[in-house]
Design a protein around this motif. Structure first.
Motif, PDB file in Angstrom:
ATOM      1  N   ASP A 305      23.349  80.476   2.570  1.00 47.58           N
ATOM      2  CA  ASP A 305      22.938  81.883   2.540  1.00 47.58           C
ATOM      3  C   ASP A 305      21.823  82.111   3.540  1.00 47.58           C
ATOM      4  O   ASP A 305      21.062  81.206   3.881  1.00 47.58           O
ATOM      5  N   VAL A 306      21.761  83.339   4.028  1.00 49.84           N
ATOM      6  CA  VAL A 306      20.729  83.762   4.976  1.00 49.84           C
ATOM      7  C   VAL A 306      20.042  84.985   4.378  1.00 49.84           C
ATOM      8  O   VAL A 306      20.657  86.026   4.220  1.00 49.84           O
ATOM      9  N   ASN A 307      18.773  84.838   4.044  1.00 50.13           N
ATOM     10  CA  ASN A 307      18.011  85.942   3.471  1.00 50.13           C
ATOM     11  C   ASN A 307      17.113  86.542   4.547  1.00 50.13           C
ATOM     12  O   ASN A 307      16.128  85.915   4.960  1.00 50.13           O
ATOM     13  N   PRO A 308      17.417  87.758   5.020  1.00 47.30           N
ATOM     14  CA  PRO A 308      16.626  88.382   6.088  1.00 47.30           C
ATOM     15  C   PRO A 308      15.348  89.014   5.548  1.00 47.30           C
ATOM     16  O   PRO A 308      15.066  90.203   5.757  1.00 47.30           O
ATOM     17  N   ARG A 309      14.581  88.208   4.855  1.00 44.07           N
ATOM     18  CA  ARG A 309      13.374  88.698   4.171  1.00 44.07           C
ATOM     19  C   ARG A 309      12.526  87.494   3.768  1.00 44.07           C
ATOM     20  O   ARG A 309      12.908  86.346   3.974  1.00 44.07           O
ATOM     21  N   ILE A 310      11.389  87.769   3.168  1.00 40.63           N
ATOM     22  CA  ILE A 310      10.551  86.704   2.636  1.00 40.63           C
ATOM     23  C   ILE A 310      11.211  86.131   1.389  1.00 40.63           C
ATOM     24  O   ILE A 310      11.826  86.850   0.595  1.00 40.63           O
ATOM     25  N   GLY A 311      11.143  84.817   1.218  1.00 40.20           N
ATOM     26  CA  GLY A 311      11.730  84.169   0.054  1.00 40.20           C
ATOM     27  C   GLY A 311      10.711  84.000  -1.054  1.00 40.20           C
ATOM     28  O   GLY A 311       9.500  83.904  -0.800  1.00 40.20           O
ATOM     29  N   ALA A 312      11.191  83.961  -2.295  1.00 40.96           N
ATOM     30  CA  ALA A 312      10.282  83.789  -3.432  1.00 40.96           C
ATOM     31  C   ALA A 312       9.565  82.443  -3.384  1.00 40.96           C
ATOM     32  O   ALA A 312       8.507  82.272  -3.988  1.00 40.96           O
ATOM     33  N   THR A 313      10.119  81.487  -2.633  1.00 40.97           N
ATOM     34  CA  THR A 313       9.567  80.139  -2.556  1.00 40.97           C
ATOM     35  C   THR A 313       8.632  79.966  -1.358  1.00 40.97           C
ATOM     36  O   THR A 313       8.226  78.851  -1.053  1.00 40.97           O
ATOM     37  N   PHE A 314       8.242  81.046  -0.683  1.00 34.18           N
ATOM     38  CA  PHE A 314       7.566  80.895   0.606  1.00 34.18           C
ATOM     39  C   PHE A 314       6.242  80.146   0.518  1.00 34.18           C
ATOM     40  O   PHE A 314       5.803  79.530   1.488  1.00 34.18           O
ATOM     41  N   ARG A 315       5.589  80.131  -0.652  1.00 40.83           N
ATOM     42  CA  ARG A 315       4.309  79.439  -0.743  1.00 40.83           C
ATOM     43  C   ARG A 315       4.467  77.922  -0.877  1.00 40.83           C
ATOM     44  O   ARG A 315       3.474  77.201  -0.901  1.00 40.83           O
ATOM     45  N   LEU A 316       5.716  77.431  -0.963  1.00 42.07           N
ATOM     46  CA  LEU A 316       5.930  75.993  -0.766  1.00 42.07           C
ATOM     47  C   LEU A 316       5.547  75.632   0.663  1.00 42.07           C
ATOM     48  O   LEU A 316       4.970  74.575   0.930  1.00 42.07           O
ATOM     49  N   PHE A 317       5.875  76.523   1.587  1.00 44.59           N
ATOM     50  CA  PHE A 317       5.730  76.249   3.014  1.00 44.59           C
ATOM     51  C   PHE A 317       4.400  76.798   3.544  1.00 44.59           C
ATOM     52  O   PHE A 317       4.336  77.903   4.084  1.00 44.59           O
ATOM     53  N   VAL A 318       3.362  76.026   3.367  1.00 46.42           N
ATOM     54  CA  VAL A 318       2.027  76.387   3.832  1.00 46.42           C
ATOM     55  C   VAL A 318       1.529  75.279   4.748  1.00 46.42           C
ATOM     56  O   VAL A 318       1.573  74.104   4.393  1.00 46.42           O
ATOM     57  N   GLY A 319       1.059  75.652   5.946  1.00 43.00           N
ATOM     58  CA  GLY A 319       0.597  74.663   6.901  1.00 43.00           C
ATOM     59  C   GLY A 319      -0.752  74.070   6.537  1.00 43.00           C
ATOM     60  O   GLY A 319      -1.479  74.583   5.670  1.00 43.00           O
ATOM     61  N   GLU A 320      -1.102  73.010   7.214  1.00 39.54           N
ATOM     62  CA  GLU A 320      -2.381  72.345   6.990  1.00 39.54           C
ATOM     63  C   GLU A 320      -3.554  73.275   7.280  1.00 39.54           C
ATOM     64  O   GLU A 320      -4.636  73.108   6.720  1.00 39.54           O
ATOM     65  N   ARG A 321      -3.354  74.255   8.129  1.00 44.47           N
ATOM     66  CA  ARG A 321      -4.416  75.199   8.478  1.00 44.47           C
ATOM     67  C   ARG A 321      -4.297  76.497   7.687  1.00 44.47           C
ATOM     68  O   ARG A 321      -4.978  77.486   7.976  1.00 44.47           O
TER      69      ARG A 321
END
Length: 372
Positions: A305-321
């Motif tokens: 699937d391709v979600n053209p929006r922010i995902g509910a899981t986006f705070r899994l993906f946080v950079g070191e900075r």
């Protein structure tokens, strides 16, 4: 006394020096995705407002929310809903960034962009492209056109088509919605794993709307939930990826078919490069949440699937900075600089409200141990 996070504090102080004070409105504001946006941007001092149809939307009660708006109309009345959002902007008092948080809202914003843009800032995207990505049928053919691997899929128009498909079918298979919202309203779920001909027919009869076919039959790719890979990124007006992360699902809710309840950040160059190429070729702009399943039989990552929006899981993906896709979009749309950032390998994220139920179900089927 030296601050243990001095490097991080210094970095965000530099970023904040170009802070414009542009407010943000999330819409709708239920569940943990909108709450994550509210907290992520609110911690930077960004004025955050929330709009939703539900008076009990969690983001309404966040300490970072500077205002809440109860919407009393629905997507069925798009002109009224657009007017309601414009009224929100009028109360806020200045043009603000609008972040839709689900498929219905994303489609609505794309279709009503002409009237909304006078008061809101958001990536410029055609309704046709947004619809083609939200619809799993259109997305399937779009992916094939651009040579992106996909699971084998059939789109039955009636019960007879399903019976003909079963003659050569290999089970288990997936019975999924083309439009997930429609099936969720009808059955409470967006897909089923079916393991026999009788189960396929019974599920199809129960779930399909014969007046407007919405189901598709998809090849089941063997493996556990940990073969599901995710890409989270932000693409600018030239479809260049300014920030991206990859990771895997560990647990889902509902189990095997639902949203991530426990995920982990892991670098996957193949998934990253495949997604960058796909989005560049279709001219995509904005935040992207996309899922793949790795097929060990042929070694390919196949788009689910391709979600053209922010995902509910986006705070899994946080950079070191500290960078995430919500912050990347904010700085890009307000003329700031999006600095490169990389997630810590092995970083995990959990959705507490659903992972307990998920864990109990996996335990019952003996997929995990009590210690796990």
């Amino acid at each position: 006394m030296k601050c243990p996070n001095q490097r991080l504090v210094s970095y965000w102080s530099e970023i904040a020096s170009g802070f414009t004070g542009t407010p943000v409105l999330t819409f709708p504001s239920r569940a943990h995705g909108a709450l994550g946006i509210t907290r992520s941007l609110g911690r930077l001092g960004v004025p955050i407002y929330n709009a939703d149809f539900d008076a009990l939307a969690p983001s309404f009660f966040s300490a970072y929310s500077q205002g809440k708006f109860r919407l009393r109309c629905s997507y069925d009345a798009p002109l009224r809903l657009a007017e309601a959002l414009l009224a929100c902007a009028h109360v806020i008092g200045q043009r603000c960034i609008l972040i839709p948080t689900n498929d219905d809202a994303t489609l609505f914003v794309a279709e009503q962009a002409g009237s909304l843009r006078e008061s809101f800032i958001f990536p410029d995207r055609s309704p046709e492209l947004v619809h083609s990505l939200c619809s799993k049928k259109s997305m399937y053919f779009l992916a094939r056109k651009h040579q992106v691997p996909t699971p084998a899929t059939s789109f039955p128009q009636c019960r007879r088509d399903v019976i003909e498909f079963m003659e050569e079918a290999t089970f288990p298979i997936m019975l999924k919605a083309i439009d997930g919202s429609r099936l969720s309203q009808r059955t409470g779920t967006k897909m089923f794993i079916v393991r026999s001909k009788s189960e396929l027919l019974e599920t199809y009869d129960r779930a399909e709307d014969p007046t407007a076919p919405n189901l598709m039959i998809q090849e089941y790719i063997p493996g556990g939930d940990d073969v599901v890979w995710m890409f989270n990124g932000y693409f600018d007006r030239d479809s260049e990826c300014l920030l991206c992360f990859t990771g895997k699902k560990i647990r889902q809710w509902p189990i095997h078919t639902g949203a991530t309840s426990l995920g982990i950040c892991l670098k996957n160059e193949a998934v990253e490069q495949l997604t960058r190429r796909f989005m560049r070729e279709i001219g995509y702009r904005g935040i992207l949440d996309i899922g793949y399943r790795f097929d060990a039989r042929d070694g390919l990552y196949k788009v689910l699937d391709v979600n053209p929006r922010i995902g509910a899981t986006f705070r899994l993906f946080v950079g070191e900075r500290g960078m995430d896709v919500a912050r990347a979009m904010y700085y890009d749309l307000t003329g700031g600089s999006v600095q490169p950032d990389y997630a810590r390998e092995g970083r995990k994220w959990i959705a507490e409200d659903i992972d307990f139920a998920s864990s109990v179900c996996y335990l019952r089927e003996r997929s995990i141990t009590l210690k796990q």
